[in-house]
Design a protein around this motif. Structure first.
Motif, short mmCIF file in Angstrom:
data_model
loop_
_atom_site.label_atom_id
_atom_site.label_comp_id
_atom_site.label_asym_id
_atom_site.label_seq_id
_atom_site.Cartn_x
_atom_site.Cartn_y
_atom_site.Cartn_z
N SER A 148 -3.96 36.54 11.70
CA SER A 148 -4.26 35.14 11.41
C SER A 148 -4.78 34.38 12.62
O SER A 148 -5.28 33.28 12.48
CB SER A 148 -3.00 34.44 10.89
OG SER A 148 -2.00 34.46 11.89
N HIS A 149 -4.64 34.93 13.82
CA HIS A 149 -5.09 34.29 15.06
C HIS A 149 -4.51 32.88 15.20
O HIS A 149 -5.20 31.93 15.54
CB HIS A 149 -6.61 34.25 15.14
CG HIS A 149 -7.24 35.60 15.06
ND1 HIS A 149 -7.18 36.51 16.08
CD2 HIS A 149 -7.95 36.20 14.08
CE1 HIS A 149 -7.83 37.60 15.73
NE2 HIS A 149 -8.29 37.45 14.52
N ILE A 150 -3.23 32.76 14.95
CA ILE A 150 -2.58 31.45 15.00
C ILE A 150 -2.55 30.90 16.43
O ILE A 150 -2.61 29.68 16.63
CB ILE A 150 -1.16 31.51 14.39
CG1 ILE A 150 -0.57 30.11 14.20
CG2 ILE A 150 -0.23 32.36 15.21
CD1 ILE A 150 -1.23 29.33 13.13
N ALA A 151 -2.51 31.79 17.43
CA ALA A 151 -2.50 31.32 18.82
C ALA A 151 -3.82 30.66 19.17
O ALA A 151 -3.85 29.61 19.83
CB ALA A 151 -2.21 32.47 19.77
N MET A 152 -4.94 31.24 18.72
CA MET A 152 -6.25 30.64 18.98
C MET A 152 -6.39 29.30 18.26
O MET A 152 -6.92 28.35 18.81
CB MET A 152 -7.37 31.58 18.54
CG MET A 152 -7.57 32.77 19.45
SD MET A 152 -8.13 32.31 21.08
CE MET A 152 -9.72 31.64 20.74
N ASP A 153 -5.92 29.25 17.02
CA ASP A 153 -5.98 27.99 16.27
C ASP A 153 -5.14 26.91 16.95
O ASP A 153 -5.55 25.75 16.99
CB ASP A 153 -5.50 28.20 14.84
CG ASP A 153 -6.46 29.01 14.00
OD1 ASP A 153 -7.63 29.15 14.43
OD2 ASP A 153 -6.06 29.50 12.93
N THR A 154 -4.00 27.28 17.49
CA THR A 154 -3.15 26.30 18.16
C THR A 154 -3.80 25.80 19.44
O THR A 154 -3.76 24.61 19.74
CB THR A 154 -1.77 26.93 18.47
OG1 THR A 154 -1.21 27.42 17.25
CG2 THR A 154 -0.84 25.91 19.08
N LEU A 155 -4.41 26.69 20.21
CA LEU A 155 -5.08 26.28 21.44
C LEU A 155 -6.27 25.37 21.16
O LEU A 155 -6.55 24.44 21.91
CB LEU A 155 -5.54 27.50 22.23
CG LEU A 155 -4.45 28.28 22.96
CD1 LEU A 155 -5.01 29.56 23.55
CD2 LEU A 155 -3.83 27.42 24.04
N ARG A 156 -7.00 25.65 20.09
CA ARG A 156 -8.16 24.83 19.74
C ARG A 156 -7.78 23.54 19.03
O ARG A 156 -8.59 22.64 18.89
CB ARG A 156 -9.11 25.63 18.86
CG ARG A 156 -9.88 26.66 19.61
CD ARG A 156 -11.06 27.15 18.80
NE ARG A 156 -11.87 28.03 19.60
CZ ARG A 156 -12.02 29.32 19.37
NH1 ARG A 156 -11.43 29.87 18.33
NH2 ARG A 156 -12.77 30.06 20.17
N GLY A 157 -6.55 23.47 18.54
CA GLY A 157 -6.12 22.27 17.82
C GLY A 157 -6.52 22.27 16.36
O GLY A 157 -6.49 21.24 15.70
N SER A 158 -6.90 23.43 15.85
CA SER A 158 -7.33 23.51 14.44
C SER A 158 -6.28 24.15 13.56
O SER A 158 -6.59 24.58 12.45
CB SER A 158 -8.64 24.29 14.35
OG SER A 158 -8.46 25.61 14.80
N ASP A 159 -5.04 24.20 14.02
CA ASP A 159 -3.99 24.84 13.23
C ASP A 159 -3.52 23.96 12.06
O ASP A 159 -2.93 24.47 11.11
CB ASP A 159 -2.80 25.22 14.10
CG ASP A 159 -2.24 24.05 14.88
OD1 ASP A 159 -2.97 23.07 15.06
OD2 ASP A 159 -1.07 24.14 15.31
N ASP A 160 -3.82 22.68 12.11
CA ASP A 160 -3.39 21.80 11.02
C ASP A 160 -4.53 21.45 10.07
O ASP A 160 -4.35 20.62 9.18
CB ASP A 160 -2.77 20.52 11.58
CG ASP A 160 -3.71 19.77 12.50
OD1 ASP A 160 -4.76 20.33 12.84
OD2 ASP A 160 -3.39 18.62 12.87
N SER A 161 -5.68 22.08 10.20
CA SER A 161 -6.80 21.82 9.29
C SER A 161 -7.03 23.03 8.39
O SER A 161 -6.79 24.17 8.78
CB SER A 161 -8.08 21.51 10.08
OG SER A 161 -8.46 22.63 10.83
N ILE A 162 -7.49 22.76 7.19
CA ILE A 162 -7.77 23.81 6.21
C ILE A 162 -9.27 23.96 6.10
O ILE A 162 -9.98 23.00 5.81
CB ILE A 162 -7.15 23.47 4.84
CG1 ILE A 162 -5.63 23.40 4.96
CG2 ILE A 162 -7.56 24.51 3.80
CD1 ILE A 162 -4.94 22.95 3.72
N GLY A 163 -9.76 25.17 6.32
CA GLY A 163 -11.19 25.43 6.29
C GLY A 163 -11.55 26.50 5.27
O GLY A 163 -10.70 26.99 4.50
N PHE A 164 -12.82 26.88 5.29
CA PHE A 164 -13.34 27.89 4.37
C PHE A 164 -12.60 29.21 4.51
O PHE A 164 -12.23 29.85 3.53
CB PHE A 164 -14.83 28.09 4.63
CG PHE A 164 -15.44 29.24 3.89
CD1 PHE A 164 -15.86 29.08 2.59
CD2 PHE A 164 -15.60 30.47 4.49
CE1 PHE A 164 -16.42 30.14 1.90
CE2 PHE A 164 -16.15 31.53 3.82
CZ PHE A 164 -16.56 31.37 2.51
#
Length: 142
Positions: free
Chosen positions: A99-115
């Motif tokens: 899921s690459h949750i660490a990358m999403d957390t660093l980028r700040g996109s862990d709380d957004s829902i995308g495609f």
């Protein structure tokens, strides 16, 4: 028979090798030296925004690093890039979806829902197979 006139006609004609840049001496593509020709490499974008959309995340990261450098100094983007590299190396086993949750957390996109959250990225689809063989192949043992 006048062979001189025939030679002048051949001299003025366009050589076959000039028509195809990958053609060899006989007009046939030289696959041993040049490799296989791929149409995918010769395609151009169909829309002007296609390249922009393809490189959106890279451009966004560059802009964020530039802003961060201007505000906090040179050390801040360097530290963040080191954290990005470390987070990219963290993965699950080859047969499990990561899921690459660490990358999403660093980028700040862990709380957004995308495609990719709804329909999933086809490049990261799960692979069915023998887990032991897939891990050994990934580690270079096979």
């Amino acid at each position: 028979m006048n062979t001189r006139g025939f030679r002048s006609q051949l001299k003025d004609s366009v050589p076959v090798t000039g028509l195809c840049p990958q053609a060899g001496a006989y007009g046939v593509p030289d696959t041993l030296r040049k490799g296989f020709s791929s149409v995918k490499n010769e395609l151009v974008p169909s829309h002007p925004l296609e390249l922009s959309e393809k490189n959106f995340q890279l451009n966004q990261d560059k802009m964020n690093f530039s802003t961060l450098r201007n505000i906090q100094g040179l050390h801040a983007p360097l530290k963040l890039q080191m954290e990005y590299r470390a987070a990219k190396q963290i993965q699950r086993l080859p047969f499990l979806h990561s899921s690459h949750i660490a990358m999403d957390t660093l980028r700040g996109s862990d709380d957004s829902i995308g495609f990719e959250d709804i329909l999933n990225d086809p490049a990261q689809s799960e692979l069915m197979g023998e887990p032991h063989i897939m891990v050994e192949y990934k580690m270079g043992l096979l």
